[in-house]
Design an enzyme around this catalytic site. Sequence first.
Site, PDB file in Angstrom:
ATOM      1  CB  ALA A   4      29.704 -92.672  19.504  1.00 24.55           C
ATOM      2  N   GLY A  11      39.663 -93.798  21.333  1.00 24.36           N
ATOM      3  CA  GLY A  11      38.257 -93.636  21.098  1.00 24.36           C
ATOM      4  C   GLY A  11      36.873 -93.520  22.328  1.00 24.36           C
ATOM      5  CG  ASN A  12      33.338 -93.220  21.132  1.00 29.55           C
ATOM      6  OD1 ASN A  12      32.835 -94.125  20.753  1.00 29.55           O
ATOM      7  ND2 ASN A  12      33.488 -92.866  20.275  1.00 29.55           N
ATOM      8  NE  ARG A  13      34.131 -95.670  29.297  1.00 27.79           N
ATOM      9  CZ  ARG A  13      35.067 -96.423  29.282  1.00 27.79           C
ATOM     10  NH1 ARG A  13      35.307 -97.654  29.297  1.00 27.79           N
ATOM     11  NH2 ARG A  13      36.036 -95.926  30.080  1.00 27.79           N
ATOM     12  CB  SER A  14      29.846 -95.995  20.198  1.00 29.51           C
ATOM     13  OG  SER A  14      28.902 -96.427  19.446  1.00 29.51           O
TER      14      SER A  14
END
Length: 227
Positions: A99, A33-36
């Site tokens: 994102a 995943g990512n930090r969006s």
Amino acid sequence: EAQFRTAGLLTGRRVLVTSGPTFEALDPVRFLGNRSSGRQGHAIAAALAAAGAETTLVTGPVARPDPAGVTTLHVESAEEMLSACREALPVEVAVCAAAVSDWRPAQVAEQKLKKGSAAAPDIALVPNPDILAELAQPGPHRPRLVIGFAAETEKLVEHARAKLAKKGCDWILANDVSPATGTFGGDETTIHLIDATASESWTRMRKQAVAERLVQRIGRFFSGPPM
Ligand code: CTP
Ligand code: CA
């Protein structure tokens, strides 16, 4: 801070917004995943709805309530996000603020991966569909206005222009996401609005204000020249 008068500006217009990260499963309990945070995309959806637009928001997993007056569809992966977007068509405006993970694991293990005694697993990745590029493709259902974001850490306008051309979208909102700016997860951002021929810089402002200014620009697009 400037006030934006947008009430009724987009009454009856159908719009689509993507927001948040995507989660790409590795096994039943793990993901890439990512930090969006979804802050910008959700603010845009809320501002579009407040301006009277019939708004569909397709969002990845975020710790954020569904915006008032917005049809919100919850997804996890890029592939799920793409199908939800397709189902929301036709729309007149699409804003891709998600994102989206550029890659996903080539294989999703059916059972939780175990340490065992072997070496760490190699995780093979395959590319995800590009939702913005798909929405921007010419065709009977292409929205009149397809808007993307460019998250860059260097050469902002240059990279954003290249992205605009590559993806075939109409506008790019380029924002600096180098860690020092605190943009990811933060509440303020500096935006450059770029189309094929022009660019304008907005002063550093809250993401809520970015959303309202974008709605103004979209309203202007439907009543006159694009920027
Ligand atoms: N985007 C998308 N689907 C993807 C990747 C990106 O819809 N699979 C959209 C984002 O929502 C954003 C824009 O494309 O509006 C640009 O995303 P960004 O990550 O900055 O660009 P990429 O083309 O993925 O290039 P890179 O990450 O290599 O800079
Ligand atoms: Ca990317």
